[in-house]
Design a protein around this motif. Structure first.
Motif, short mmCIF file in Angstrom:
data_model
loop_
_atom_site.label_atom_id
_atom_site.label_comp_id
_atom_site.label_asym_id
_atom_site.label_seq_id
_atom_site.Cartn_x
_atom_site.Cartn_y
_atom_site.Cartn_z
N ILE A 1 -7.89 4.59 13.79
CA ILE A 1 -7.54 3.63 12.74
C ILE A 1 -8.05 4.13 11.38
O ILE A 1 -7.32 4.05 10.38
CB ILE A 1 -8.13 2.23 13.07
CG1 ILE A 1 -7.39 1.65 14.28
CG2 ILE A 1 -8.00 1.29 11.88
CD1 ILE A 1 -8.06 0.43 14.87
N LEU B 1 -3.12 6.61 4.55
CA LEU B 1 -2.32 5.64 3.79
C LEU B 1 -2.79 5.54 2.34
O LEU B 1 -1.98 5.46 1.42
CB LEU B 1 -2.39 4.26 4.44
CG LEU B 1 -1.52 4.05 5.67
CD1 LEU B 1 -1.77 2.68 6.27
CD2 LEU B 1 -0.04 4.18 5.33
N VAL B 2 -4.10 5.55 2.14
CA VAL B 2 -4.63 5.37 0.78
C VAL B 2 -4.59 6.68 -0.01
O VAL B 2 -4.12 6.71 -1.14
CB VAL B 2 -6.07 4.81 0.81
CG1 VAL B 2 -6.65 4.74 -0.60
CG2 VAL B 2 -6.11 3.44 1.45
N PHE B 3 -5.05 7.76 0.61
CA PHE B 3 -5.22 8.99 -0.15
C PHE B 3 -4.06 9.99 -0.02
O PHE B 3 -4.08 11.04 -0.65
CB PHE B 3 -6.55 9.66 0.23
CG PHE B 3 -7.75 8.82 -0.11
CD1 PHE B 3 -8.07 8.56 -1.42
CD2 PHE B 3 -8.54 8.26 0.88
CE1 PHE B 3 -9.15 7.75 -1.76
CE2 PHE B 3 -9.62 7.46 0.57
CZ PHE B 3 -9.94 7.20 -0.76
N GLY B 4 -3.08 9.65 0.80
CA GLY B 4 -1.93 10.53 0.92
C GLY B 4 -1.10 10.51 -0.36
O GLY B 4 -1.09 9.53 -1.09
N VAL C 1 -10.97 14.03 -4.32
CA VAL C 1 -10.35 13.80 -3.00
C VAL C 1 -9.85 15.13 -2.43
O VAL C 1 -10.05 15.44 -1.25
CB VAL C 1 -9.17 12.79 -3.12
CG1 VAL C 1 -8.36 12.75 -1.84
CG2 VAL C 1 -9.69 11.41 -3.46
N HIS D 1 -0.52 3.01 -3.24
CA HIS D 1 -1.72 3.71 -2.76
C HIS D 1 -2.30 4.63 -3.83
O HIS D 1 -3.51 4.84 -3.89
CB HIS D 1 -1.40 4.50 -1.49
CG HIS D 1 -0.31 5.51 -1.67
ND1 HIS D 1 -0.58 6.83 -1.89
CD2 HIS D 1 1.03 5.37 -1.72
CE1 HIS D 1 0.56 7.46 -2.03
NE2 HIS D 1 1.56 6.60 -1.95
N PHE E 1 -5.49 4.12 -6.31
CA PHE E 1 -6.91 4.13 -5.91
C PHE E 1 -7.80 4.65 -7.04
O PHE E 1 -8.96 4.26 -7.14
CB PHE E 1 -7.11 4.96 -4.62
CG PHE E 1 -7.13 6.44 -4.83
CD1 PHE E 1 -8.32 7.09 -5.09
CD2 PHE E 1 -5.96 7.18 -4.78
CE1 PHE E 1 -8.36 8.47 -5.30
CE2 PHE E 1 -5.97 8.54 -4.99
CZ PHE E 1 -7.18 9.19 -5.25
N TYR F 1 2.53 10.46 -1.42
CA TYR F 1 3.88 10.24 -0.87
C TYR F 1 4.53 9.09 -1.61
O TYR F 1 3.87 8.44 -2.44
CB TYR F 1 3.79 9.92 0.64
CG TYR F 1 2.94 8.70 0.95
CD1 TYR F 1 3.50 7.43 0.98
CD2 TYR F 1 1.57 8.81 1.16
CE1 TYR F 1 2.72 6.31 1.25
CE2 TYR F 1 0.79 7.68 1.42
CZ TYR F 1 1.36 6.45 1.46
OH TYR F 1 0.61 5.33 1.71
N GLY F 2 5.77 8.86 -1.32
CA GLY F 2 6.45 7.68 -1.88
C GLY F 2 7.19 7.97 -3.17
O GLY F 2 7.36 9.12 -3.56
N LEU G 1 -5.83 4.79 7.97
CA LEU G 1 -6.11 4.12 6.69
C LEU G 1 -6.39 5.15 5.58
O LEU G 1 -5.91 5.00 4.45
CB LEU G 1 -7.29 3.16 6.83
CG LEU G 1 -7.04 1.92 7.70
CD1 LEU G 1 -8.29 1.08 7.84
CD2 LEU G 1 -5.90 1.06 7.14
N ILE H 1 0.84 -1.21 0.00
CA ILE H 1 0.00 0.00 0.00
C ILE H 1 0.87 1.26 0.00
O ILE H 1 0.50 2.29 -0.57
CB ILE H 1 -0.96 -0.01 1.22
CG1 ILE H 1 -2.04 1.04 1.04
CG2 ILE H 1 -0.24 0.19 2.52
CD1 ILE H 1 -3.15 0.98 2.10
N LEU H 2 2.05 1.17 0.61
CA LEU H 2 2.93 2.33 0.67
C LEU H 2 3.46 2.69 -0.72
O LEU H 2 3.84 3.83 -0.97
CB LEU H 2 4.11 2.07 1.62
CG LEU H 2 3.75 1.79 3.07
CD1 LEU H 2 4.99 1.45 3.88
CD2 LEU H 2 3.03 2.98 3.70
#
Lengths: 337, 450
Positions: free
Chosen positions: B424, B431-434, B389, A164, A167, B436-437, B428, A160-161
């Motif tokens: 939580i 994690l999904v809509f951020g 979003v 993500h 989506f 990053y990475g 979540l 997921i990291l």
């Protein structure tokens, strides 16, 4: 009583949260079923019966050029191609190590094309090899060996990291193959029937340095040692892909290594005429990979080579195994028609 | 080091754990050791500079307290302030020191130590004699990266407090505040950054309506980015039961620029008010002098951000003065005008080249091609789903900011299970809509560089 109830509630919430987290990871991870199917090849091995006498390791030059179904059809040889796109030599090593946990083949065929690369090429290729591999010590080590600077181990542990941002790209395929998968190779061989002829031979550029890097030799040694420890014969090959160009200087280095270590080495680029490969008909991308007809010619030739040079069982005489392979062959024949 | 990184999360987790298990008296020292280790991890050079600032102001504080002679006190104050101020100016503008790593948070800690020394001079409180405790005030690691600029007498009572027991409610609110900050940064600010990068990447094509679009979006981005970082600092400090001052208070609800600066980067505004504006005479010396004092403060505020922001600061000062005489009787109109002024002036942050920023502002009035913007809005780097979003997340942020007290009060009375579900869910969603990475290069906060 109230405290116990609360503890139970918390546990239930945490379990549901973990479940949702797990599902999100699965949902967002590419399925590699209809698009970039190369990403699903590594995992298909796990569903196979493990009775192969020949295991191929290497990059696209193995999964596009060698058809285990032809090897069986011709000489009754059981084989599997554990190839993946731009498979680096360290990835080949760890894949072999993982394979040996499941079965010990008689021969390991390693395509030496990856010797030319001394560092990972791209994150996308790493993902194609690693994403669907089962978790094991080998996978962990392979990730460590393969990661580029911008990659993190946690993003492999929790996809997921990394994914993500998919989506907004989710399709029906992501739901359909959430838990399921379909086979899109035959013993690791990826069929491609297209024809894109090689029109002009690529211009060969001179390189500043032809010497393979130490890291490549280090892993080649490791592959050799692993084979020796398991009483496996290592066979080095260079598939007949016209580019990227395989330099004579590269060839000489492999020849030398093979000679010093009493390993067989076959450069199929030297045997194109003998095999009957016609680059105007037998390639789907102008000489980079062979198409179905090219792969069939090469596999027939290779089946004979293997049979003549190694002691391999003709499993066509083993009813139990032959029944399995006949079913596979039936499907294979349908698909290639 | 990035405030919203995995490594920072681990550091915070370990810090909180260690902080609550060590003996009471060891708590401040534990925090100091972790802060020093944090700073060392950034390199030895930055550590030397922060130690220098800390030691010089520590000694000056004790000297100021012990001296009665006003002239000597003034000299000590002047030398300390000039010395630390000079280091800040030299390092930030890289004058003579091209190869030196600019210490993280130098603008923040330099202003903190200057406020300390000025307060001691004014006998507001006693100088800190315990060197380790003083170091903790200057080096407490969460606020080093993004502020706020804490006053000694505001933060030290809870920073030095040793009698703290683990408080699950504080931990929950701290965690929620951290998550809200990360949400603002990753879901809103970083998503807008993609659009801003596209628009600033081609200044020939993207002018006029595109430039205004960028300015309006940047208003949201910089707010969510900066206040998001501050939320992480405040939230983490809340877990440790350390009270860090609020740095924002709904700035975009301001009806004029003066009010905006009472609500935006409050710690910096207050600092300039107390240590520049008032010492210059404040509003006690007639209109002309008051107005000049305001402009001086805003020029210095611009300079604090960097030499290229001086014009930005000056324009804020001018609009502040204009706002005193020009305003409409309608609150909403005043708010919209203030928001537009602030947004347009963010051009100096979006295009740090002053000439280019001015050109972009001018293009809003001369090349307002809104049709081109509508036609191309889908090709600026965000998909439709991402726009949706962004819009929903932005609305959520501003609704929460506006009704924070009421919402927090409602949450307060909920069962722990509901609080857990809320936490939580927030994780979540981030994690999904951020954003990053890999492939995304805006993980640092905008205000890290100041």
């Amino acid at each position: 009583m109230k405290t116990i109830k609360r503890i139970i509630n918390v546990i239930v919430i945490l379990v549901i949260a973990i479940l949702i987290f797990y599902l999100l990871n699965k949902l967002l991870m590419p399925k590699y079923m209809t698009d970039l199917v190369e990403g699903s090849m590594i995992s298909q091995y796990y569903d196979e019966e493990k009775n192969h006498e020949v295991i191929f390791i290497g990059d696209c030059e193995v999964y596009a050029n060698f058809s285990p179904m032809v090897l069986y059809q011709e000489k009754g040889i059981t084989s599997y191609v554990r190839g993946s796109s731009q498979q680096m030599i360290w990835q080949s090593y760890y894949l072999l190590k993982e394979t040996l946990k499941y079965e010990i083949p008689k021969i390991v065929v390693f395509n030496v094309n990856s010797m030319r690369y001394s560092e990972p090429v791209s994150e996308a290729y790493n993902r194609l090899t690693l994403d669907k591999m089962k978790w094991s010590k080998e996978k962990y080590d392979m990730i460590k060996a393969s990661m580029l600077d911008e990659e993190t181990m946690t993003s492999y542990i929790f996809p997921i990291l990394r994914y993500h941002d998919r989506f907004d790209k989710l399709t029906k395929e992501d739901i359909e193959y959430l838990f399921d998968k379909k086979k899109n190779t035959y013993q690791g061989f990826l069929i491609n029937k297209e024809i894109k002829p090689l029109e002009n031979k690529p211009v060969v550029k001179k390189l500043a340095n032809y010497q393979f890097a130490d890291i490549d030799y280090e892993y080649l040694e490791k592959i050799k040692d692993l084979c020796e420890e398991n009483n496996i014969k290592l066979l080095l090959i260079k598939a007949p892909s016209v580019y990227p160009h395989w330099y004579d200087e590269y060839d000489a280095q492999i020849e030398k290594f093979a000679e010093e270590n009493h390993i067989n080495f076959v450069n199929f680029l030297d045997k194109v005429g003998e095999i009957g490969i016609d680059y105007s008909q037998d390639t789907y991308d102008r000489g980079l990979h062979l198409n179905l007809t090219g792969a069939t010619k090469l596999s027939k030739y290779f089946a004979t080579y293997l049979k003549e040079n190694y002691e391999l069982t003709d499993y066509r005489e083993n009813k139990e195994i032959d029944d399995i392979y006949q079913k596979k062959l039936e499907q294979y024949m349908k698909e290639i028609m | 080091m990035n405030l919203v990184s995995g490594i920072m999360f681990v550091i915070m987790l370990i810090t909180a754990f260690v902080y609550y298990i060590v003996p009471k008296k060891a708590k401040p020292y534990t925090l100091l050791i972790i802060s020093i280790a944090f700073y060392i991890s950034l390199g030895w050079q930055p550590l030397i500079f922060i130690l220098f600032s800390s030691i010089t102001t520590y000694i000056a504080g004790i000297l100021l307290e012990n001296k009665e002679n006003k002239t000597i006190k003034k000299i000590i104050l002047a030398i300390t302030v000039i010395l630390n101020g000079l280091i800040l100016v030299i390092l930030k503008n890289r004058i003579f020191v091209k190869d030196i790593i600019v210490p993280m948070g130098i603008s923040y800690y330099t202003f903190q130590v200057i406020s300390y020394i000025a307060d001691i001079y004014k006998k507001k409180y006693e100088a800190q004699k315990n060197l380790a405790k003083y170091f903790l005030y200057t080096m407490y690691f969460p606020y080093l990266s993004i502020g706020p600029i804490n006053r000694y007498n505001d933060i030290t009572p809870t920073l030095y407090e040793t009698d703290k027991k683990f408080n699950s409610s504080q931990v929950f609110y701290g965690l929620l505040r951290i998550l809200f900050g990360i949400f603002k940064k990753l879901v809103v600010a970083n998503r807008i950054q993609i659009l801003i990068a596209t628009i600033t990447g081609d200044t020939n094509t993207y002018q006029g309506a595109f430039a205004l679009f960028a300015m309006l979006l940047y208003s949201i981005e910089i707010y969510c980015d900066f206040s998001g970082g501050i939320d992480v600092v405040i939230g983490f400090s809340k877990i440790l039961q350390i009270k860090v001052m609020e740095n924002f208070n709904n700035p975009y609800s301001s009806e004029n620029i003066q009010e905006f600066w009472r609500r935006w980067h409050i710690s910096l505004s207050n600092w300039f008010r107390d240590y520049v504006y008032i010492p210059l005479g404040g509003s006690r010396c007639g209109n002309l002098r008051t107005n000049i004092n305001v402009l001086i403060v805003f020029i210095l505020s611009g300079l604090w951000h960097g030499t290229q922001y001086i014009l930005w600061g000056l324009l804020h000062g001018i609009f502040l003065l204009l706002g005193k005489v020009i305003k409409t009787p309608w609150k909403i109109v005043n708010r919209v005008i203030t928001f537009l002024i602030v947004s347009i002036l963010w051009a100096f942050f979006i295009w740090p080249n002053t000439v280019q920023a001015c050109q972009m502002i001018a293009s809003v009035f001369t090349r307002f091609n809104y049709q081109a913007l509508i036609q191309n809005i889908g090709s600026l780097g965000l998909s439709l789903a991402n726009y949706i979003v962004l819009i929903i997340a932005t609305i959520m942020v501003f609704i929460y900011e506006g009704k924070k007290k009421v919402i927090n009060e409602k949450i307060k009375n909920k069962a722990p299970e509901i609080k857990l579900i809320l936490t939580i869910s927030a994780i979540l969603i981030i994690l999904v809509f951020g954003v990053y990475g890999i492939g995304f290069d805006a993980s640092q906060f905008i205000y890290n560089k100041f």
